[in-house]
Design an enzyme around this catalytic site. Structure first.
Site, PDB file in Angstrom:
ATOM      1  N   LYS A  44      -0.115   1.719  -1.604  1.00 18.81           N
ATOM      2  CA  LYS A  44      -0.527   0.149  -1.249  1.00 18.81           C
ATOM      3  C   LYS A  44      -0.806  -0.645  -1.545  1.00 18.81           C
ATOM      4  O   LYS A  44      -0.747  -1.860  -1.653  1.00 18.81           O
ATOM      5  CB  LYS A  44      -1.810   0.550  -0.756  1.00 18.81           C
ATOM      6  N   LYS A  46      -1.191  -1.728  -4.658  1.00 18.28           N
ATOM      7  CA  LYS A  46      -3.311  -2.085  -4.996  1.00 18.28           C
ATOM      8  C   LYS A  46      -3.009  -1.466  -6.370  1.00 18.28           C
ATOM      9  O   LYS A  46      -2.348  -0.132  -7.086  1.00 18.28           O
ATOM     10  CB  LYS A  46      -4.453  -1.461  -4.486  1.00 18.28           C
TER      11      LYS A  46
HETATM   12  N1  C2G Z   1     -14.581  -4.859   3.673  1.00 20.51           N
HETATM   13  C1  C2G Z   1     -14.804  -4.923   4.195  1.00 20.51           C
HETATM   14  N2  C2G Z   1     -15.141  -6.049   4.149  1.00 20.51           N
HETATM   15  C2  C2G Z   1     -15.126  -6.978   2.793  1.00 20.51           C
HETATM   16  C3  C2G Z   1     -13.933  -6.351   2.559  1.00 20.51           C
HETATM   17  C4  C2G Z   1     -13.554  -4.692   2.661  1.00 20.51           C
HETATM   18  O1  C2G Z   1     -15.607  -4.875   5.433  1.00 20.51           O
HETATM   19  N3  C2G Z   1     -15.532  -8.293   2.431  1.00 20.51           N
HETATM   20  C5  C2G Z   1     -13.989  -3.374   4.069  1.00 20.51           C
HETATM   21  C6  C2G Z   1     -12.549  -2.953   4.534  1.00 20.51           C
HETATM   22  O2  C2G Z   1     -11.907  -3.702   5.497  1.00 20.51           O
HETATM   23  C7  C2G Z   1     -12.377  -1.605   4.517  1.00 20.51           C
HETATM   24  C8  C2G Z   1     -13.511  -0.894   3.230  1.00 20.51           C
HETATM   25  O3  C2G Z   1     -14.529  -2.068   3.028  1.00 20.51           O
HETATM   26  O4  C2G Z   1     -12.775  -1.024   5.925  1.00 20.51           O
HETATM   27  C9  C2G Z   1     -12.664  -1.164   2.006  1.00 20.51           C
HETATM   28  O5  C2G Z   1     -11.683  -1.797   1.606  1.00 20.51           O
HETATM   29  P1  C2G Z   1     -10.369  -1.789   0.521  1.00 20.51           P
HETATM   30  O6  C2G Z   1     -11.471  -0.994  -0.899  1.00 20.51           O
HETATM   31  O7  C2G Z   1     -10.213  -3.238   0.746  1.00 20.51           O
HETATM   32  O8  C2G Z   1      -9.634  -0.905   1.490  1.00 20.51           O
HETATM   33  P2  C2G Z   1      -8.125  -0.374   1.866  1.00 20.51           P
HETATM   34  O9  C2G Z   1      -7.876  -1.513   1.009  1.00 20.51           O
HETATM   35  O10 C2G Z   1      -8.356  -1.781   2.763  1.00 20.51           O
HETATM   36  O11 C2G Z   1      -7.503   0.753   2.139  1.00 20.51           O
HETATM   37  O12 C2G Z   1      -6.050   4.031   4.405  1.00 20.51           O
HETATM   38  C10 C2G Z   1      -6.965   3.058   5.259  1.00 20.51           C
HETATM   39  C11 C2G Z   1      -6.622   2.407   3.322  1.00 20.51           C
HETATM   40  O13 C2G Z   1      -7.100   2.652   2.477  1.00 20.51           O
HETATM   41  C12 C2G Z   1      -7.906   1.157   3.787  1.00 20.51           C
END
Ligand code: C2G
Length: 138
Positions: A44, A46
């Site tokens: 990803k 990340k």
């Molecule tokens: N999130 C949120 N508000 C934020 C940051 C994140 O609602 N300010 C939510 C994201 O939309 C996600 C969850 O928190 O639903 C986790 O975010 P991340 O750790 O950034 O996950 P991500 O990189 O989006 O990975 O298969 C799906 C992926 O693994 C999602």
């Protein structure tokens, strides 16, 4: 029992993450989190500050989370939904539409993302504070 599943990296856990987890849990009775492995994070593009095991420990301490499973690839969601008998798949709306293919297996809900906060912003701020500290110490 209504089982909810969601996925993410959840690095440097912040109130936006907790707000998502809280709302997801409140949509059912049992919340499963597919936590991105360190290897999948690399896919990803990340880089987590905390390792998978550290992020898992932190998530398991969250009152809204009932089970943490590893997320190793993009393709495992259908199998997970079936294996864990999830009734609902929930993600923040930055993913809106991306997982609609799961509607054939369970309800798919996108929740409004919490504005202003992100792991990246937090990490950048801490780096800035750290750099400031070093500058002053010189
Ligand atoms: N999130 C949120 N508000 C934020 C940051 C994140 O609602 N300010 C939510 C994201 O939309 C996600 C969850 O928190 O639903 C986790 O975010 P991340 O750790 O950034 O996950 P991500 O990189 O989006 O990975 O298969 C799906 C992926 O693994 C999602």
């Amino acid at each position: 029992m209504r089982r909810v599943i969601t996925y993410g990296t959840y690095d440097v856990l912040h109130y936006g993450h907790v707000n998502l987890l809280k709302r997801a849990k409140n949509l059912g009775d049992y919340l499963i989190v597919g936590l991105s492995s360190d290897e999948f994070n690399a896919i990803k593009n990340k880089k987590s500050y905390y390792t998978y095991e550290q992020r898992k420990m932190i998530l398991e301490a969250c009152r809204y989370v009932d089970l943490v499973i590893p997320e190793n690839n993009w393709e495992q969601k259908v199998e997970d939904i079936q294996k864990y008998q999830a009734d609902m798949f929930v993600m923040g709306d930055d993913w809106r539409g991306k997982f609609d293919y799961l509607k054939g297996y369970c309800d798919v809900i996108y929740l409004p993302r919490t504005p202003e906060v992100s792991s990246t912003k937090t990490k950048n701020y801490l780096k800035y504070v750290g750099d400031e500290y070093v500058q002053k110490a010189i």
